[in-house]
Design an enzyme around this catalytic site. Structure first.
Site, PDB file in Angstrom:
ATOM      1  N   ASP A 251       0.829  -1.205   0.000  1.00  9.10           N
ATOM      2  CA  ASP A 251       0.000   0.000   0.000  1.00  9.10           C
ATOM      3  C   ASP A 251       0.870   1.265   0.000  1.00  9.10           C
ATOM      4  O   ASP A 251       1.858   1.335   0.749  1.00  9.10           O
ATOM      5  CB  ASP A 251      -0.860  -0.032   1.275  1.00  9.10           C
ATOM      6  CG  ASP A 251      -1.930   1.048   1.304  1.00  9.10           C
ATOM      7  OD1 ASP A 251      -2.820   1.009   0.446  1.00  9.10           O
ATOM      8  OD2 ASP A 251      -1.867   1.923   2.192  1.00  9.10           O
TER       9      ASP A 251
ATOM     10  N   GLU B 289       1.631  -0.668  -5.023  1.00 14.00           N
ATOM     11  CA  GLU B 289       0.563   0.291  -5.282  1.00 14.00           C
ATOM     12  C   GLU B 289       1.228   1.664  -5.225  1.00 14.00           C
ATOM     13  O   GLU B 289       1.461   2.223  -4.152  1.00 14.00           O
ATOM     14  CB  GLU B 289      -0.540   0.212  -4.223  1.00 14.00           C
ATOM     15  CG  GLU B 289      -1.764   1.022  -4.623  1.00 14.00           C
ATOM     16  CD  GLU B 289      -2.184   2.144  -3.679  1.00 14.00           C
ATOM     17  OE1 GLU B 289      -3.201   2.782  -3.960  1.00 14.00           O
ATOM     18  OE2 GLU B 289      -1.491   2.391  -2.677  1.00 14.00           O
TER      19      GLU B 289
HETATM   20  C1  NOJ Z   1      -4.431   2.914  -0.903  1.00 12.08           C
HETATM   21  C2  NOJ Z   1      -5.568   2.001  -0.571  1.00 12.08           C
HETATM   22  O1  NOJ Z   1      -5.874   1.239  -1.687  1.00 12.08           O
HETATM   23  C3  NOJ Z   1      -6.696   2.894  -0.112  1.00 12.08           C
HETATM   24  O2  NOJ Z   1      -7.895   2.177  -0.009  1.00 12.08           O
HETATM   25  C4  NOJ Z   1      -6.307   3.551   1.169  1.00 12.08           C
HETATM   26  O3  NOJ Z   1      -7.315   4.456   1.543  1.00 12.08           O
HETATM   27  C5  NOJ Z   1      -4.995   4.317   1.024  1.00 12.08           C
HETATM   28  N1  NOJ Z   1      -4.006   3.584   0.306  1.00 12.08           N
HETATM   29  C6  NOJ Z   1      -4.419   4.639   2.373  1.00 12.08           C
HETATM   30  O4  NOJ Z   1      -3.962   3.454   2.990  1.00 12.08           O
END
Ligand code: NOJ
Ligand code: MG
Length: 562
Positions: A220, A281
């Site tokens: 993440d 991500e």
């Molecule tokens: C990316 C995640 O996919 C999202 O759902 C989240 O709100 C943010 N990162 C913060 O962790």
């Protein structure tokens, strides 16, 4: 015991680098399947549906967070990285899930949330209690405020969800105190990744899950861990930032992140073969900067968000695909395609809006509503395009049903901090997180034995229920099954794409692994080439020799008789 790599599992998972062309299905546990009737999806619910995923033909699943959490950001606010939230189950349930997935030849990836914890995490609680200058505080980004009495935030950074990026705490002695950074919600304090404790802790967390048998991690906010030294003010306007590389922001894509992933890669290598993987991500541009995350000694995959955000336009799609293949290819990495996830408007709805670009802010009842039929037609074509491209791909739960966004959720049930922190300027992401319809006739569409669902489902979900599509020729789920089977047979994910000049610049056409792919984004039917026959089609063909508008086909050389 992880069976990846054993000769008795699916061919794609036998290889050391199985991830290069894997198709991974994103499970959002809260909304996938509820086993105990409380209206919240859970891990036993996922386990019960694993045969459905194996039958769909994916290679594995990525589980969004199920860790102990107050769910201030739907679990991306982790209070204990080594435990399961009771709403989702227990550690024993994870073990059962992994074992069952293993039996079915499915790899299990989990979500790792290293940029921030929950404010309920024991480390944050200890940091607040310990006071300024303590080693406990050094694990997060606490700073004194500006102004005569520290009443102003340390810098001008904003939260990605809206509102200030800093919150002031009350010190243990009751006085107004230091501020802490949160790039997301106020309940998600950012770690300080220059602190050795933080690095050691996350290496231990990686080992904890690897030892339980996971095949890898979706990481993440992978581009956020390191902040520019001194935490300087952001000096660019939003308009300027839109045209600049991501690292023009002092909190994104800073060079220091790479040594973190290099260390993790070394750790993961000690568990293989087969490879355990890291998927970034990272909302990073330009693609050359993204490719730095995917160098051989770093992460394995990173989502191609430019593809997800691309308009329904042949020229733009071709440019995005070329740039992606070229830049990731230059570092020896596969491209990792994706069209939907839990943060964006589902592609079956996004592609049915007037301006189907990157719709991340959600859709409300009073907004212009997507054209459902148009969106679904394009979504199916987009999926057939994606699944033919060289590289790996991620699917988001429900997209195999053609599921649309819930665009008319009542405002009072919205939970997403984007909705709250943007002061209702953005609807947020709840509309793509609505519980999945499994059964057209059952209460709650079979999501839960009691019919309870933590968010309401719209009545039209009945049309998309899995059981209403199962075995129905031409249904979206059968399209996904057929496409995934053919993709595997032809090893399309390992192919090399060669563009074919089509009759129109609005028709995408390419060859890969002996298959010709055509996607008609023009406003007229497109003739099929001679000597090829259709092996997969995203929608009905009106005649045997033409591809309708907003339709994709896969073709194989026609067999001649006699
Ligand atoms: C990316 C995640 O996919 C999202 O759902 C989240 O709100 C943010 N990162 C913060 O962790
Ligand atoms: Mg439940």
């Amino acid at each position: 015991m992880l069976r990846l790599g054993r000769p008795d599992v699916k061919p794609t998972l036998r290889e050391r680098d199985w991830w290069r062309d894997a198709v991974i299905y994103q499970v959002y546990p809260r909304s996938f399947a509820d086993s105990d009737g409380d209206g919240t999806g859970d891990l036993p619910g996922v386990t019960a549906r694993l045969p459905y995923l194996a039958d769909l033909g994916v290679d594995g699943l990525w589980l969004s967070p199920f860790y102990r959490s107050p769910l201030a950001d739907a679990g991306y606010d982790v209070a204990d990285y080594r435990d399961v939230d009771p709403r989702f189950g227990t550690l024993a349930d994870v073990d059962t899930l992994i074992a069952r997935a293993d039996d079915l030849g499915l790899a299990v990836l989990v979500d790792l949330v290293p940029n921030h914890s929950s404010d309920q995490h024991p480390w944050f609680q200890a940091a607040v209690a310990a006071g300024p200058g303590s080693p406990e505080r050094a694990r997060y980004l606490f700073r004194d405020g500006r102004g005569a009495t520290g009443e102003l935030p340390p810098n001008n950074w904003r939260s990605g969800f809206g509102g200030p990026g800093w919150t002031r705490i009350t010190e243990p002695d009751g006085r107004p105190g230091q501020w802490y950074l949160h790039l997301f919600d106020v309940h998600q304090p950012d770690f300080d990744w220059t602190c050795p404790d933080v690095r050691a802790e996350f290496e231990s967390v990686l080992r904890f899950w690897l030892d339980r048998g996971v095949a890898g991690f979706r990481v993440d906010v992978a581009h956020g861990l390191i902040k520019a030294p001194g935490l300087p003010d952001l000096t660019r306007t939003p308009e300027e930032l839109a045209t600049l590389p991501t690292h023009a922001s002092p909190f994104w894509d800073q060079d220091g992140v790479h040594e973190v992933y290099a260390a993790w890669r070394r750790l993961l290598e000690s568990y293989g073969p087969p490879d355990r993987v890291l998927c970034a991500e990272a909302w990073v541009s330009p693609p050359e900067r993204m490719a730095r995350y995917l160098r051989p000694e770093e992460m394995h995959q990173g989502f191609a968000f430019d593809f997800l955000g691309c308009r329904w336009d042949a020229t733009q799609l071709r440019q995005v695909i070329d740039a992606e293949l070229h830049t990731m290819g230059a570092v020896g990495a596969p491209s990792t395609w994706v069209l939907s996830n839990h943060d964006v408007v589902r592609h079956a709805s996004r592609l049915g809006t007037a301006d189907p670009g990157p719709v991340t802010g959600g859709i409300r009842a009073g907004d212009p509503q997507p054209d459902r039929a148009l969106g679904l037609r394009r979504a199916r074509a987009a999926t057939l395009l994606m699944l033919a491209l060289p590289g790996a791909a991620y699917l988001y739960q429900g997209e195999e049903l053609g599921l649309p966004e819930h665009t008319r959720l009542p405002d009072e049930v919205r939970e997403d901090p984007v909705w709250v922190r943007s002061e209702h300027a953005h609807a947020g992401r709840d509309g793509c997180r609505v519980p999945i319809p499994w059964s057209a006739q059952a209460p709650g569409f079979g999501f839960s034995p009691t019919g309870a669902t933590w968010l309401p489902q719209p009545p039209e979900f009945a049309e998309y229920a899995a059981d209403a599509q199962d075995g129905v020729p031409g249904s979206t789920v059968e399209l996904y099954r057929a496409a995934l089977r053919l993709r595997r047979e032809h090893r399309l994910g390992r192919g090399r794409l060669a563009w074919v000049s089509a009759m129109s610049s609005e028709v995408l056409a390419f060859d890969t692994c002996g298959v010709r792919v055509m996607v008609n984004l023009s406003s007229e039917t497109a003739a099929l080439p001679d000597g090829w026959s259709v092996i997969c089609q995203s929608g009905p063909l009106e005649s045997a020799d033409a591809v309708p508008v907003d339709t994709a086909v896969w073709l194989a050389p026609a067999r001649t008789c006699g």
